[in-house]
Motif scaffolding. Structure first.
Motif, PDB file in Angstrom:
ATOM      1  N   THR A   1       0.834  -1.181   0.000  1.00 36.85           N
ATOM      2  CA  THR A   1       0.000   0.000   0.000  1.00 36.85           C
ATOM      3  C   THR A   1       0.873   1.236   0.000  1.00 36.85           C
ATOM      4  N   VAL A   2       0.658   2.135  -0.977  1.00 33.09           N
ATOM      5  CA  VAL A   2       1.410   3.375  -1.026  1.00 33.09           C
ATOM      6  C   VAL A   2       0.632   4.436  -0.266  1.00 33.09           C
TER       7      VAL A   2
ATOM      8  N   GLU B   1       5.030  -0.533  -9.382  1.00 35.53           N
ATOM      9  CA  GLU B   1       4.798  -0.428  -7.940  1.00 35.53           C
ATOM     10  C   GLU B   1       6.112  -0.255  -7.179  1.00 35.53           C
ATOM     11  N   VAL B   2       7.149  -0.943  -7.615  1.00 40.01           N
ATOM     12  CA  VAL B   2       8.468  -0.784  -6.984  1.00 40.01           C
ATOM     13  C   VAL B   2       8.976   0.639  -7.202  1.00 40.01           C
TER      14      VAL B   2
ATOM     15  N   ALA C   1       7.285   2.975  -4.832  1.00 41.71           N
ATOM     16  CA  ALA C   1       7.716   2.779  -3.441  1.00 41.71           C
ATOM     17  C   ALA C   1       9.098   3.357  -3.190  1.00 41.71           C
ATOM     18  N   VAL C   2       9.982   3.251  -4.186  1.00 37.93           N
ATOM     19  CA  VAL C   2      11.366   3.685  -4.015  1.00 37.93           C
ATOM     20  C   VAL C   2      11.548   5.161  -4.375  1.00 37.93           C
ATOM     21  N   GLY C   3      10.673   5.663  -5.280  1.00 39.27           N
ATOM     22  CA  GLY C   3      10.797   7.042  -5.701  1.00 39.27           C
ATOM     23  C   GLY C   3      11.748   7.235  -6.860  1.00 39.27           C
ATOM     24  N   VAL C   4      11.779   6.242  -7.760  1.00 40.57           N
ATOM     25  CA  VAL C   4      12.610   6.333  -8.960  1.00 40.57           C
ATOM     26  C   VAL C   4      11.720   6.101 -10.170  1.00 40.57           C
ATOM     27  N   SER C   5      12.282   6.274 -11.364  1.00 43.77           N
ATOM     28  CA  SER C   5      11.512   6.026 -12.579  1.00 43.77           C
ATOM     29  C   SER C   5      11.272   4.528 -12.754  1.00 43.77           C
ATOM     30  N   ARG C   6      10.258   4.194 -13.555  1.00 48.68           N
ATOM     31  CA  ARG C   6       9.973   2.781 -13.808  1.00 48.68           C
ATOM     32  C   ARG C   6      11.152   2.111 -14.499  1.00 48.68           C
TER      33      ARG C   6
END
Length: 224
Positions: free
Chosen positions: A2-3, A178-179, A182-187
């Motif tokens: 859950t974000v 989703e990763v 959660a991490v705050g980076v580009s797909r």
């Protein structure tokens, strides 16, 4: 996973106008965070904290009306200490008073950004769990400190460590999108690290087939 729907609100407390606004910009550049207008004194900080109730304070030690550590002990929110003070006694005092993180200035933007993203994952675990068990709390703490653990003798980058921590903390399968959130980076960045981690066996990848289009790659913690 859950974000968190609401952005985490951060207050920068630093009497150097340039540094305060630089740190505020670091915060605002991260997805899932919003920075309140910075303040430059203990008195201002107390007023804003009482009125705005931030989730996190980025606190300097050297302030014109006293030490930031005077404020730290009584805070009702989380805090990182960001300061030029590197004396051992000051570091110990800050950590004993409850600082989650102690960063010595100057540092590059990525150094703070990685710790803020780890903080968001830590908060996400604690806020989304139906019950706060000992295992859940320990998992949240591991995720928060995964940034430092990731930069070790093997030379793993902090971003790779954050991707691995996000997958490990999920308790199920995640997509690359989703990763990335959660991490705050580009797909694309998340996908690159996920591919490498899956190839080395550190995480598990499977294909989920839908009714149309390409199969989706799903990632989960390795069972080994």
């Amino acid at each position: 996973m859950t974000v968190m729907a609401q952005p985490l609100r951060v207050l920068v407390v630093d009497d150097d106008f340039y540094v305060a606004n630089l740190h505020r910009q670091y915060v605002d550049d991260l997805p899932g965070f919003t920075a309140l207008p910075p303040v430059g004194s203990l008195a201002e900080a107390r007023v804003v904290i009482d009125a705005q109730r931030p989730d996190l304070v980025l606190l300097d030690v050297y302030l014109p009306d006293g030490s930031g550590l005077e404020l730290l002990a009584g805070l009702s929110c989380d805090a990182f200490v960001l300061t030029a003070a590197a004396e051992r006694a000051t570091v110990y005092r800050a950590l004993r008073a409850g600082a989650l993180c102690y960063l010595v200035k100057p540092f590059v933007a990525d150094f703070l950004a990685e710790r803020l993203m780890a903080y968001a994952r830590y908060r996400n675990i604690l806020s989304s769990a139906p019950d706060l068990t000992a295992e859940t709390i320990a998992r949240a703490q591991r995720v928060f400190h995964a940034v430092d653990a990731a930069v070790g003798p093997a030379g793993r980058s902090a971003t790779e460590g954050a991707v691995l921590a996000a997958v490990s903390a999920a308790g199920g399968e995640l997509s690359a999108h989703e990763v990335a959130r959660a991490v705050g980076v580009s797909r694309a960045t998340a996908q690159r690290y996920l591919t490498a981690l899956a190839a080395s066996g550190q995480i598990h990848m499977r294909l989920r087939y839908g009714t149309t289009g390409r199969p989706e790659h799903r990632y989960a913690a390795s069972s080994r």
